[in-house]
Design a protein around this motif. Structure first.
Motif, PDB file in Angstrom:
ATOM      1  N   UNK A 278       0.874  -1.169   0.000  1.00  9.32           N
ATOM      2  CA  UNK A 278       0.000   0.000   0.000  1.00  9.32           C
ATOM      3  C   UNK A 278       0.916   1.224   0.000  1.00  9.32           C
ATOM      4  N   UNK A 279       0.854   2.001  -1.075  1.00 10.20           N
ATOM      5  CA  UNK A 279       1.766   3.136  -1.229  1.00 10.20           C
ATOM      6  C   UNK A 279       0.997   4.424  -1.471  1.00 10.20           C
ATOM      7  N   UNK A 280       1.565   5.529  -1.016  1.00 10.64           N
ATOM      8  CA  UNK A 280       1.047   6.854  -1.334  1.00 10.64           C
ATOM      9  C   UNK A 280       2.171   7.620  -2.015  1.00 10.64           C
ATOM     10  N   UNK A 281       1.833   8.234  -3.157  1.00 11.28           N
ATOM     11  CA  UNK A 281       2.812   8.952  -3.967  1.00 11.28           C
ATOM     12  C   UNK A 281       2.312  10.361  -4.264  1.00 11.28           C
ATOM     13  N   UNK A 282       3.222  11.267  -4.493  1.00 12.66           N
ATOM     14  CA  UNK A 282       2.862  12.639  -4.846  1.00 12.66           C
ATOM     15  C   UNK A 282       2.047  12.691  -6.127  1.00 12.66           C
ATOM     16  N   UNK A 283       2.327  11.757  -7.041  1.00  4.61           N
ATOM     17  CA  UNK A 283       1.587  11.699  -8.307  1.00  4.61           C
ATOM     18  C   UNK A 283       1.805  10.333  -8.943  1.00  4.61           C
ATOM     19  N   UNK A 284       0.957  10.009  -9.900  1.00  5.19           N
ATOM     20  CA  UNK A 284       1.137   8.771 -10.649  1.00  5.19           C
ATOM     21  C   UNK A 284       2.442   8.815 -11.431  1.00  5.19           C
ATOM     22  N   UNK A 285       2.815  10.006 -11.921  1.00  5.51           N
ATOM     23  CA  UNK A 285       4.076  10.149 -12.662  1.00  5.51           C
ATOM     24  C   UNK A 285       5.274   9.799 -11.786  1.00  5.51           C
ATOM     25  N   UNK A 286       5.246  10.169 -10.509  1.00  7.68           N
ATOM     26  CA  UNK A 286       6.338   9.811  -9.603  1.00  7.68           C
ATOM     27  C   UNK A 286       6.429   8.294  -9.457  1.00  7.68           C
ATOM     28  N   UNK A 287       5.276   7.644  -9.297  1.00  8.48           N
ATOM     29  CA  UNK A 287       5.293   6.193  -9.153  1.00  8.48           C
ATOM     30  C   UNK A 287       5.784   5.530 -10.437  1.00  8.48           C
ATOM     31  N   UNK A 288       5.336   6.028 -11.571  1.00  7.59           N
ATOM     32  CA  UNK A 288       5.779   5.478 -12.852  1.00  7.59           C
ATOM     33  C   UNK A 288       7.295   5.648 -13.031  1.00  7.59           C
ATOM     34  N   UNK A 289       7.838   6.764 -12.568  1.00  4.06           N
ATOM     35  CA  UNK A 289       9.290   6.978 -12.630  1.00  4.06           C
ATOM     36  C   UNK A 289      10.015   5.948 -11.768  1.00  4.06           C
ATOM     37  N   UNK A 290       9.437   5.648 -10.608  1.00  2.00           N
ATOM     38  CA  UNK A 290      10.014   4.637  -9.735  1.00  2.00           C
ATOM     39  C   UNK A 290       9.977   3.262 -10.399  1.00  2.00           C
ATOM     40  N   UNK A 291       8.824   2.897 -10.976  1.00  2.00           N
ATOM     41  CA  UNK A 291       8.697   1.605 -11.656  1.00  2.00           C
ATOM     42  C   UNK A 291       9.718   1.500 -12.788  1.00  2.00           C
ATOM     43  N   UNK A 292       9.884   2.571 -13.531  1.00  3.39           N
ATOM     44  CA  UNK A 292      10.873   2.574 -14.614  1.00  3.39           C
ATOM     45  C   UNK A 292      12.280   2.357 -14.066  1.00  3.39           C
ATOM     46  N   UNK A 293      12.611   3.044 -12.971  1.00  2.00           N
ATOM     47  CA  UNK A 293      13.949   2.925 -12.375  1.00  2.00           C
ATOM     48  C   UNK A 293      14.235   1.501 -11.911  1.00  2.00           C
ATOM     49  N   UNK A 294      13.263   0.866 -11.229  1.00  3.80           N
ATOM     50  CA  UNK A 294      13.536  -0.486 -10.733  1.00  3.80           C
ATOM     51  C   UNK A 294      13.455  -1.524 -11.848  1.00  3.80           C
ATOM     52  N   UNK A 295      12.772  -1.197 -12.921  1.00  2.00           N
ATOM     53  CA  UNK A 295      12.771  -2.097 -14.084  1.00  2.00           C
ATOM     54  C   UNK A 295      14.132  -2.070 -14.761  1.00  2.00           C
ATOM     55  N   UNK A 296      14.728  -0.895 -14.819  1.00  2.00           N
ATOM     56  CA  UNK A 296      16.037  -0.743 -15.465  1.00  2.00           C
ATOM     57  C   UNK A 296      17.186  -1.267 -14.620  1.00  2.00           C
ATOM     58  N   UNK A 297      17.079  -1.162 -13.282  1.00  2.00           N
ATOM     59  CA  UNK A 297      18.202  -1.592 -12.444  1.00  2.00           C
ATOM     60  C   UNK A 297      18.113  -3.060 -11.997  1.00  2.00           C
ATOM     61  N   UNK A 298      17.051  -3.764 -12.403  1.00  2.00           N
ATOM     62  CA  UNK A 298      16.940  -5.191 -12.116  1.00  2.00           C
ATOM     63  C   UNK A 298      16.164  -5.551 -10.863  1.00  2.00           C
ATOM     64  N   UNK A 299      15.810  -4.586 -10.044  1.00  2.00           N
ATOM     65  CA  UNK A 299      15.087  -4.877  -8.810  1.00  2.00           C
ATOM     66  C   UNK A 299      13.702  -5.453  -9.106  1.00  2.00           C
ATOM     67  N   UNK A 300      13.037  -4.932 -10.119  1.00  2.00           N
ATOM     68  CA  UNK A 300      11.707  -5.438 -10.474  1.00  2.00           C
ATOM     69  C   UNK A 300      11.778  -6.911 -10.858  1.00  2.00           C
ATOM     70  N   UNK A 301      12.786  -7.287 -11.613  1.00  2.00           N
ATOM     71  CA  UNK A 301      12.963  -8.684 -11.996  1.00  2.00           C
ATOM     72  C   UNK A 301      13.199  -9.579 -10.802  1.00  2.00           C
ATOM     73  N   UNK A 302      13.989  -9.111  -9.840  1.00  2.00           N
ATOM     74  CA  UNK A 302      14.237  -9.875  -8.615  1.00  2.00           C
ATOM     75  C   UNK A 302      12.953 -10.022  -7.810  1.00  2.00           C
ATOM     76  N   UNK A 303      12.188  -8.939  -7.707  1.00  2.00           N
ATOM     77  CA  UNK A 303      10.934  -8.956  -6.967  1.00  2.00           C
ATOM     78  C   UNK A 303       9.958  -9.955  -7.581  1.00  2.00           C
TER      79      UNK A 303
END
Length: 96
Positions: A53-78
């Motif tokens: 359960x997360x709260x973000x300043x905006x959907x764009x901020x969350x999307x930026x986070x998803x992009x970052x963890x997709x690029x650095x491999x964390x999303x794949x590990x998760x």
């Protein structure tokens, strides 16, 4: 506009301890990411159902986070901890 994000998945059997260690190591990075306001973890031990359960300043901020963890491999590990692709939903609070 501030958004609430829920991420739901079922954790594979017998990997919860490993999963919890992964979260302990990685949640500080989520909470420190630009735009992150709150991150809470919920788990139903009987069904292995997991909810972030997360709260973000905006959907764009969350999307930026998803992009970052997709690029650095964390999303794949998760994703390796889940039985299937997580369900991600966005909500906006209504003052009714």
């Amino acid at each position: 506009m501030q958004v609430t994000v829920t991420i739901q998945a079922v954790v594979k059997p017998n990997v919860y301890e490993e999963f919890e260690e992964f979260l302990t190591d990685n949640l500080p990075n989520v909470r420190a990411f630009v735009g992150a306001l709150n991150v809470s973890i919920l788990f139903n031990q009987q069904t292995n159902d997991f909810l972030i359960y997360e709260e973000w300043s905006s959907e764009a901020h969350h999307q930026a986070y998803i992009k970052a963890i997709s690029e650095n491999g964390v999303m794949g590990q998760l994703a390796l901890f889940f039985e299937d692709v997580p369900t991600i939903k966005y909500y906006v609070k209504k003052d009714i």
